[in-house]
Scaffold this motif. Structure first.
Motif, PDB file in Angstrom:
ATOM      1  N   ARG A 124       7.189   6.874   1.328  1.00  0.00           N
ATOM      2  CA  ARG A 124       6.051   7.086   2.024  1.00  0.00           C
ATOM      3  C   ARG A 124       5.829   8.412   3.051  1.00  0.00           C
ATOM      4  N   PRO A 125       4.842   8.754   3.509  1.00  0.00           N
ATOM      5  CA  PRO A 125       4.791   9.921   4.194  1.00  0.00           C
ATOM      6  C   PRO A 125       5.910  10.026   5.592  1.00  0.00           C
ATOM      7  N   GLU A 126       5.977   8.784   6.206  1.00  0.00           N
ATOM      8  CA  GLU A 126       6.786   8.826   7.343  1.00  0.00           C
ATOM      9  C   GLU A 126       8.146   8.763   7.133  1.00  0.00           C
ATOM     10  N   ASN A 127       8.538   8.768   5.735  1.00  0.00           N
ATOM     11  CA  ASN A 127      10.084   8.657   5.303  1.00  0.00           C
ATOM     12  C   ASN A 127      10.452   9.907   4.260  1.00  0.00           C
ATOM     13  N   LEU A 128       9.821  10.878   4.597  1.00  0.00           N
ATOM     14  CA  LEU A 128      10.268  12.112   3.505  1.00  0.00           C
ATOM     15  C   LEU A 128      11.384  12.710   3.806  1.00  0.00           C
ATOM     16  N   GLU A 129      12.269  12.529   4.734  1.00  0.00           N
ATOM     17  CA  GLU A 129      13.709  13.037   4.696  1.00  0.00           C
ATOM     18  C   GLU A 129      14.718  12.636   3.764  1.00  0.00           C
ATOM     19  N   PRO A 130      14.581  11.364   3.278  1.00  0.00           N
ATOM     20  CA  PRO A 130      15.490  10.931   1.855  1.00  0.00           C
ATOM     21  C   PRO A 130      14.898  11.633   0.731  1.00  0.00           C
ATOM     22  N   TYR A 131      13.592  11.945   0.688  1.00  0.00           N
ATOM     23  CA  TYR A 131      13.049  12.798  -0.304  1.00  0.00           C
ATOM     24  C   TYR A 131      13.342  13.877  -0.557  1.00  0.00           C
ATOM     25  N   GLN A 132      13.493  14.753   0.467  1.00  0.00           N
ATOM     26  CA  GLN A 132      13.834  16.046   0.518  1.00  0.00           C
ATOM     27  C   GLN A 132      15.416  16.265   0.154  1.00  0.00           C
ATOM     28  N   GLU A 133      16.055  15.415   0.517  1.00  0.00           N
ATOM     29  CA  GLU A 133      17.520  15.379   0.206  1.00  0.00           C
ATOM     30  C   GLU A 133      17.799  15.061  -1.109  1.00  0.00           C
ATOM     31  N   GLU A 178       0.782  -1.206  -0.042  1.00  0.00           N
ATOM     32  CA  GLU A 178      -0.014  -0.124  -0.011  1.00  0.00           C
ATOM     33  C   GLU A 178       0.835   1.184   0.188  1.00  0.00           C
ATOM     34  N   LEU A 179       0.594   2.249  -0.887  1.00  0.00           N
ATOM     35  CA  LEU A 179       1.111   3.461  -0.995  1.00  0.00           C
ATOM     36  C   LEU A 179      -0.013   4.400  -0.363  1.00  0.00           C
ATOM     37  N   PRO A 180       0.430   4.921   0.520  1.00  0.00           N
ATOM     38  CA  PRO A 180      -0.748   5.899   1.306  1.00  0.00           C
ATOM     39  C   PRO A 180      -0.915   7.253   0.436  1.00  0.00           C
ATOM     40  N   MET A 181      -1.834   7.612   0.652  1.00  0.00           N
ATOM     41  CA  MET A 181      -2.077   9.243   0.230  1.00  0.00           C
ATOM     42  C   MET A 181      -0.937   9.934   0.866  1.00  0.00           C
ATOM     43  N   HIS A 182      -0.399  11.147   0.088  1.00  0.00           N
ATOM     44  CA  HIS A 182       0.800  11.879   0.343  1.00  0.00           C
ATOM     45  C   HIS A 182       2.022  10.983   0.315  1.00  0.00           C
ATOM     46  N   THR A 183       2.109  10.004  -0.460  1.00  0.00           N
ATOM     47  CA  THR A 183       3.523   9.298  -0.692  1.00  0.00           C
ATOM     48  C   THR A 183       4.204  10.297  -1.747  1.00  0.00           C
ATOM     49  N   ALA A 184       5.168  10.469  -1.387  1.00  0.00           N
ATOM     50  CA  ALA A 184       5.995  11.589  -2.390  1.00  0.00           C
ATOM     51  C   ALA A 184       6.698  10.629  -3.474  1.00  0.00           C
ATOM     52  N   VAL A 185       6.897  11.279  -4.744  1.00  0.00           N
ATOM     53  CA  VAL A 185       7.298  10.271  -5.847  1.00  0.00           C
ATOM     54  C   VAL A 185       8.223  11.371  -6.604  1.00  0.00           C
ATOM     55  N   VAL A 186       9.429  10.702  -6.946  1.00  0.00           N
ATOM     56  CA  VAL A 186      10.398  11.463  -7.752  1.00  0.00           C
ATOM     57  C   VAL A 186      10.290  10.610  -9.285  1.00  0.00           C
ATOM     58  N   HIS A 187      10.022  11.242 -10.132  1.00  0.00           N
ATOM     59  CA  HIS A 187      10.010  10.548 -11.345  1.00  0.00           C
ATOM     60  C   HIS A 187      11.112  11.068 -12.376  1.00  0.00           C
ATOM     61  N   LEU A 188      12.121  10.301 -12.748  1.00  0.00           N
ATOM     62  CA  LEU A 188      12.991  10.441 -13.515  1.00  0.00           C
ATOM     63  C   LEU A 188      13.004   9.841 -14.918  1.00  0.00           C
ATOM     64  N   GLN A 189      13.188  10.687 -15.830  1.00  0.00           N
ATOM     65  CA  GLN A 189      12.743  10.169 -17.344  1.00  0.00           C
ATOM     66  C   GLN A 189      14.174  10.114 -17.819  1.00  0.00           C
ATOM     67  N   MET A 190      14.953   9.224 -18.471  1.00  0.00           N
ATOM     68  CA  MET A 190      16.161   9.427 -18.689  1.00  0.00           C
ATOM     69  C   MET A 190      16.287   9.837 -20.245  1.00  0.00           C
ATOM     70  N   SER A 191      17.496  10.253 -20.829  1.00  0.00           N
ATOM     71  CA  SER A 191      17.567  10.996 -22.029  1.00  0.00           C
ATOM     72  C   SER A 191      17.361   9.741 -22.979  1.00  0.00           C
ATOM     73  N   TYR A 192      17.299  10.031 -24.292  1.00  0.00           N
ATOM     74  CA  TYR A 192      17.174   9.158 -25.329  1.00  0.00           C
ATOM     75  C   TYR A 192      18.214   8.287 -25.642  1.00  0.00           C
ATOM     76  N   LEU A 193      19.340   8.845 -25.262  1.00  0.00           N
ATOM     77  CA  LEU A 193      20.570   8.115 -25.428  1.00  0.00           C
ATOM     78  C   LEU A 193      20.477   6.495 -24.703  1.00  0.00           C
ATOM     79  N   TYR A 194      19.582   6.530 -23.678  1.00  0.00           N
ATOM     80  CA  TYR A 194      19.307   5.200 -22.916  1.00  0.00           C
ATOM     81  C   TYR A 194      17.739   4.817 -23.139  1.00  0.00           C
ATOM     82  N   ALA A 195      17.232   4.839 -24.265  1.00  0.00           N
ATOM     83  CA  ALA A 195      15.995   4.221 -24.568  1.00  0.00           C
ATOM     84  C   ALA A 195      16.005   2.984 -25.517  1.00  0.00           C
ATOM     85  N   LEU A 196      15.047   2.282 -25.350  1.00  0.00           N
ATOM     86  CA  LEU A 196      14.975   1.020 -26.040  1.00  0.00           C
ATOM     87  C   LEU A 196      14.018   1.241 -27.220  1.00  0.00           C
ATOM     88  N   SER A 197      14.649   0.576 -28.231  1.00  0.00           N
ATOM     89  CA  SER A 197      14.193   0.844 -29.756  1.00  0.00           C
ATOM     90  C   SER A 197      13.437  -0.284 -30.097  1.00  0.00           C
TER      91      SER A 197
END
Length: 122
Positions: free
Chosen positions: A101-110, A60-79
């Motif tokens: 998770r909301p109780e683990n936001l310190e690494p997210y902020q870093e 379960e990923l509760p409401m207010h779970t923080a997400v970092v979404h990293l999209q890599m460059s096209y050099l690292y794409a599957l064709s």
């Protein structure tokens, strides 16, 4: 610049190598090269989501779970060839989603702070 994601830090990850319904806990250290990231976004979940580990156990990923979404460059794409009648090649960029998770936001902020030091706000 590299970012080190540490094992057993309560971070879950999703990437192209696994089904979108699955997430895995970070169980070994790994490095992400920020010079290879084309897009980065930060957001929080607006509702509780259920994902599964690789053994099909629900996570379960509760409401207010923080997400970092990293999209890599096209050099690292599957064709791969599109199965349409035009046979175009489609480039699928690699991505990483890191869930905090909301109780683990310190690494997210870093992590967010480290990424934002490379950003010029105009």
């Amino acid at each position: 610049m590299f970012i080190k994601i540490k094992k057993n830090s309560g971070i879950f990850m999703q990437h192209n190598g696994i089904d979108k319904r699955h997430i895995v806990p970070v169980t070994s250290n790994f490095l992400l090269n920020l010079d290879q990231v084309a897009e980065a976004s930060f957001y929080t979940l607006k509702e509780t989501k259920i994902r599964y580990d690789l053994d099909q156990r629900p996570i379960e990923l509760p409401m207010h779970t923080a997400v970092v979404h990293l999209q890599m460059s096209y050099l690292y794409a599957l064709s791969h060839d599109d199965q349409s009648k035009h046979h175009n090649q489609v480039a699928e960029r690699q991505y990483y989603k890191l869930f905090f998770r909301p109780e683990n936001l310190e690494p997210y902020q870093e992590l967010r702070t480290a990424i934002e030091t490379q950003v010029a706000n105009l």
